[in-house]
Design an enzyme around this catalytic site. Structure first.
Site, PDB file in Angstrom:
ATOM      1  N   ASN A  15       3.498   4.295 -10.138  1.00  0.00           N
ATOM      2  CA  ASN A  15       2.304   4.298 -10.985  1.00  0.00           C
ATOM      3  C   ASN A  15       0.990   4.343 -10.215  1.00  0.00           C
ATOM      4  OD1 ASN A  15       0.632   3.357 -13.508  1.00  0.00           O
ATOM      5  ND2 ASN A  15       0.250   1.808 -11.930  1.00  0.00           N
ATOM      6  N   ILE A  58      -6.512   7.434 -21.085  1.00  0.00           N
ATOM      7  CA  ILE A  58      -6.085   6.058 -21.360  1.00  0.00           C
ATOM      8  C   ILE A  58      -7.210   5.103 -20.942  1.00  0.00           C
ATOM      9  CG2 ILE A  58      -4.274   4.312 -20.996  1.00  0.00           C
ATOM     10  CD1 ILE A  58      -3.175   6.973 -22.220  1.00  0.00           C
ATOM     11  N   SER A  73       0.151  13.110 -15.103  1.00  0.00           N
ATOM     12  CA  SER A  73      -1.065  13.221 -15.928  1.00  0.00           C
ATOM     13  C   SER A  73      -1.050  14.569 -16.629  1.00  0.00           C
ATOM     14  CB  SER A  73      -2.312  13.136 -15.041  1.00  0.00           C
ATOM     15  OG  SER A  73      -3.468  13.527 -15.781  1.00  0.00           O
ATOM     16  N   TYR A 112      -6.601  15.878  -7.766  1.00  0.00           N
ATOM     17  CA  TYR A 112      -5.811  15.089  -8.714  1.00  0.00           C
ATOM     18  C   TYR A 112      -4.794  15.983  -9.453  1.00  0.00           C
ATOM     19  CZ  TYR A 112      -5.092  11.490 -12.358  1.00  0.00           C
ATOM     20  OH  TYR A 112      -4.557  10.556 -13.212  1.00  0.00           O
ATOM     21  N   ALA A 113      -5.257  17.163  -9.898  1.00  0.00           N
ATOM     22  CA  ALA A 113      -4.375  18.089 -10.630  1.00  0.00           C
ATOM     23  C   ALA A 113      -3.216  18.543  -9.738  1.00  0.00           C
ATOM     24  CB  ALA A 113      -5.171  19.301 -11.113  1.00  0.00           C
ATOM     25  N   ASN A 168       0.872  -1.166   0.000  1.00  0.00           N
ATOM     26  CA  ASN A 168       0.000   0.000   0.000  1.00  0.00           C
ATOM     27  C   ASN A 168       0.917   1.227   0.000  1.00  0.00           C
ATOM     28  OD1 ASN A 168      -1.633   2.160   0.568  1.00  0.00           O
ATOM     29  ND2 ASN A 168      -2.662   1.214   2.301  1.00  0.00           N
ATOM     30  N   VAL A 169       0.900   1.982  -1.087  1.00  0.00           N
ATOM     31  CA  VAL A 169       1.862   3.089  -1.230  1.00  0.00           C
ATOM     32  C   VAL A 169       1.603   4.262  -0.290  1.00  0.00           C
ATOM     33  CG1 VAL A 169       2.503   2.540  -3.616  1.00  0.00           C
ATOM     34  CG2 VAL A 169       0.592   4.113  -3.183  1.00  0.00           C
ATOM     35  N   LYS A 182      -0.774  15.573  -9.226  1.00  0.00           N
ATOM     36  CA  LYS A 182       0.018  15.225 -10.417  1.00  0.00           C
ATOM     37  C   LYS A 182       0.988  16.360 -10.784  1.00  0.00           C
ATOM     38  CE  LYS A 182      -1.689  11.099 -11.217  1.00  0.00           C
ATOM     39  NZ  LYS A 182      -0.857   9.897 -11.055  1.00  0.00           N
TER      40      LYS A 182
END
Ligand code: NAP
Length: 259
Positions: free
Chosen positions: A103, A201, A155, A168-169, A76-77, A172
């Protein structure tokens, strides 16, 4: 898998990563699994890690069934203990880690006004702090070995932003800044660090989006198709094979969505 196909998979290996150990986080499926497969197809020992043992086992089995070298470890990262245990186990068994692909990632999308702090924190922890934690531990080994290739999966959203993806932005974008910093700090130890910024993707992450949202994205992709995990894997493979004079870069793999 037939014996013939297994033999073909082994014979088609270019051997560029023979004797190298490649650790990919969140690689039970999707982009991570495609990257692990591509690296293993060049002869690397793939280390498949995922948050659940079952997911990691399934990914490793898929590669082994194709005649590739793969081993599964749970990790678990977001959990430093879990990262330490996994890297320790990999080092004990294989002696080194030549390639690290950060990843693992998640989304918790909603507009800023509706975003709970909990979802902000979870995405920052999983997508950004994890890259710091895993890299910090693995870099000790790469630094000692005076060799390493780190590929961080960022991303296009981390470069250009997106409505409904503040967490998320930010995560990333942070991954890209962290990539450049690792590149600068570890260049003298012969460790390169680059980021890939994928566009849309086709994986479980995007399959859950509503059809009308997918149609909207498609309008902005000049190449006229969604990316496949293999499109990302090809660049990760290049960074680990031909890219020895490339470090600190973030390259968009997005069918031309952003130019
Ligand atoms: P995916 O199919 O959802 O795969 C992500 C994998 O990461 C899953 O196996 C997931 O396991 C695992 N994971 C989640 N949390 C984890 C944790 N705490 N520790 C370890 N593993 C964890 O997604 P994907 O599309 O392949 O995405 C891979 C990476 O590419 C992510 O960083 C993502 O942000 C990035 N990316 C994807 C796209 C896209 O369009 N798909 C675009 C740009 C960037 P569980 O699901 O079992 O929790």
């Amino acid at each position: 898998m037939s014996t013939q196909t297994t033999t073909e998979a082994k014979m088609s290996s270019d051997g560029l990563l023979k004797n190298q150990v490649a650790l990919v986080t969140g690689s039970g499926r999707g982009i991570g699994l495609a990257i692990a497969r591509k690296l293993a197809s060049s002869g690397a020992q793939a280390i498949i890690t995922d948050i659940s043992q079952e997911a990691a086992d399934a990914g490793a089995k898929e590669l082994k069934d194709s005649g590739l070298k793969a081993d599964a470890f749970v990790c678990n990262v977001t959990d430093t203990d879990s990262i330490e245990k996994m890297t320790q186990a990999v080092i004990e068994k294989y002696g080194k880690i030549d390639i690290l692909v950060n990843n693992a990632g998640i989304t918790r999308d909603t507009l800023i006004m509706r975003m709970k702090l909990e979802d902000w924190n979870l995405v920052i922890e999983t997508n950004l702090s994890s890259v710091f934690k895993v890299s910090q531990i693995v870099l000790k080994h790469m630094s000692k070995a005076e060799y390493g290739r780190i590929v961080n999966i960022a991303s296009v959203i981390g470069i250009h932003g997106n409505v409904g993806q503040a967490n998320y932005a930010a995560a990333k974008g942070g991954v890209i800044a962290l990539t450049k910093t690792i590149a600068k700090e570890y260049a003298k130890r012969n460790v390169t660090c680059n980021a890939i910024a994928p566009g849309f993707i086709d994986t479980a992450m995007t399959q859950k989006l509503k059809p009308e949202i997918k149609e909207q994205y498609m309008k902005f992709i000049p190449l006229g198709r969604f990316g496949q995990p293999e499109d990302v894997a090809k660049l990760a493979h290049f960074f680990c094979t031909g890219g020895s004079y490339i470090t600190g870069q973030a390259i968009e793999v997005d069918g031309g969505m952003f130019m």
